[in-house]
Design an enzyme around this catalytic site. Sequence first.
Site, PDB file in Angstrom:
ATOM      1  N   GLU A 100       0.618  -1.129  -0.192  1.00 13.75           N
ATOM      2  CA  GLU A 100      -0.080  -0.100  -0.121  1.00 13.75           C
ATOM      3  C   GLU A 100       0.960   1.214  -0.170  1.00 13.75           C
ATOM      4  O   GLU A 100       0.568   2.248  -0.621  1.00 13.75           O
ATOM      5  CB  GLU A 100      -0.873  -0.187   1.100  1.00 13.75           C
ATOM      6  CG  GLU A 100      -2.184  -0.901   1.062  1.00 13.75           C
ATOM      7  CD  GLU A 100      -2.941  -0.436  -0.096  1.00 13.75           C
ATOM      8  OE1 GLU A 100      -4.100   0.345   0.208  1.00 13.75           O
ATOM      9  OE2 GLU A 100      -3.002  -0.795  -1.391  1.00 13.75           O
ATOM     10  N   THR A 158      -6.757   8.986  -5.340  1.00 15.77           N
ATOM     11  CA  THR A 158      -6.679   8.786  -3.781  1.00 15.77           C
ATOM     12  C   THR A 158      -5.752   9.809  -2.881  1.00 15.77           C
ATOM     13  O   THR A 158      -6.235  10.349  -2.068  1.00 15.77           O
ATOM     14  CB  THR A 158      -5.920   7.337  -3.451  1.00 15.77           C
ATOM     15  OG1 THR A 158      -6.607   6.445  -3.933  1.00 15.77           O
ATOM     16  CG2 THR A 158      -5.822   7.283  -1.875  1.00 15.77           C
TER      17      THR A 158
END
Length: 330
Positions: free
Chosen positions: A151, A204
């Site tokens: 991530e 994001t």
Amino acid sequence: MSNPEQVLNKQSKINQDHWLDEVRVFAPATVANMICGFDILGFAVDKPGDEVYMQRVGNPGVRIRSIKGDDGRLPLDPDKNTVSACVMMLLAHLGLETEIGVEIELTKHMPIGSGLGSSSASTVAGLFAINTLLGNPLTKDELMPFCVEGERLACGHGHADNVAPALMGGITLIRGSQPLDIINLPVPDQLVAGIVFPQVDVPTRDARQLIKEKVSLKDAVVQWGNIAGLVSGLYRNDYELISRSMHDVLIEPTRAILIPEFYEMKRIAMDSGVLSFGISGSGPSVVAISKGFEAAQLAVDRIQEHLTANGIESLQFVSAVNAEGPKVLS
């Protein structure tokens, strides 16, 4: 990530007789935040998700053979792709980077940048696949730091609210990140997620930059109460308590600005009889959480009709909470 003694201990758990020649793994999409639990709550769904096919080959190293479903947006360079980069990290951790070669085929079944944990599903599928290929020398808990690192590589922030439910399945609470402390929460039997992905771009990083660094104590107290109420409702199987707890006063008011028709979609969903409605991850996907499939399906159908009438294409997914996490397909 490891010292020589740790590598030796891991190698002692690896029996080459248990190695597989190939494996295909599915890992699920996830709904991060669960509306009121920014960066600490998330759950997995049955669909969509990503698949990784991994094959052992003679030449050492990790290579990506193909990527499907990404419209050419993801790198084939194994050093730059999060799936292969994490696989290489795990092999180095086990001291096997010069001992084994694998080739990877990645199939994306969900849109990139959808707010459904696209990067985390791919990363989890890849790590679960290499661990399976090697006879499962690591537990899921031991795989988790590699997922979190994936991530960080994908979006610059190593949070676990997507990778934890994708790997563990069910609903997860991230109690702490240093050290990582992940708690599996109960999943009420009839909890269903109706997801709509409006095909608009909400990166994001952009969504995260909008978030205020400081919030009022009054709003913080409301949010703490909602999170505590939601966790309590999950343990008590109390859908009414879950419903009145799943409200976000901190993140939603800012991120909703980036999602066209958000408040009209929310009105439509709540009028359809769902428990709650909010943003999935950083968006633009939105989620209607309901008791049973009927209200969830009705909500997403009506939302899609509204978006279509306003010239916005969308996709929908209706799913129970996925309790299993990644699974071997073949």
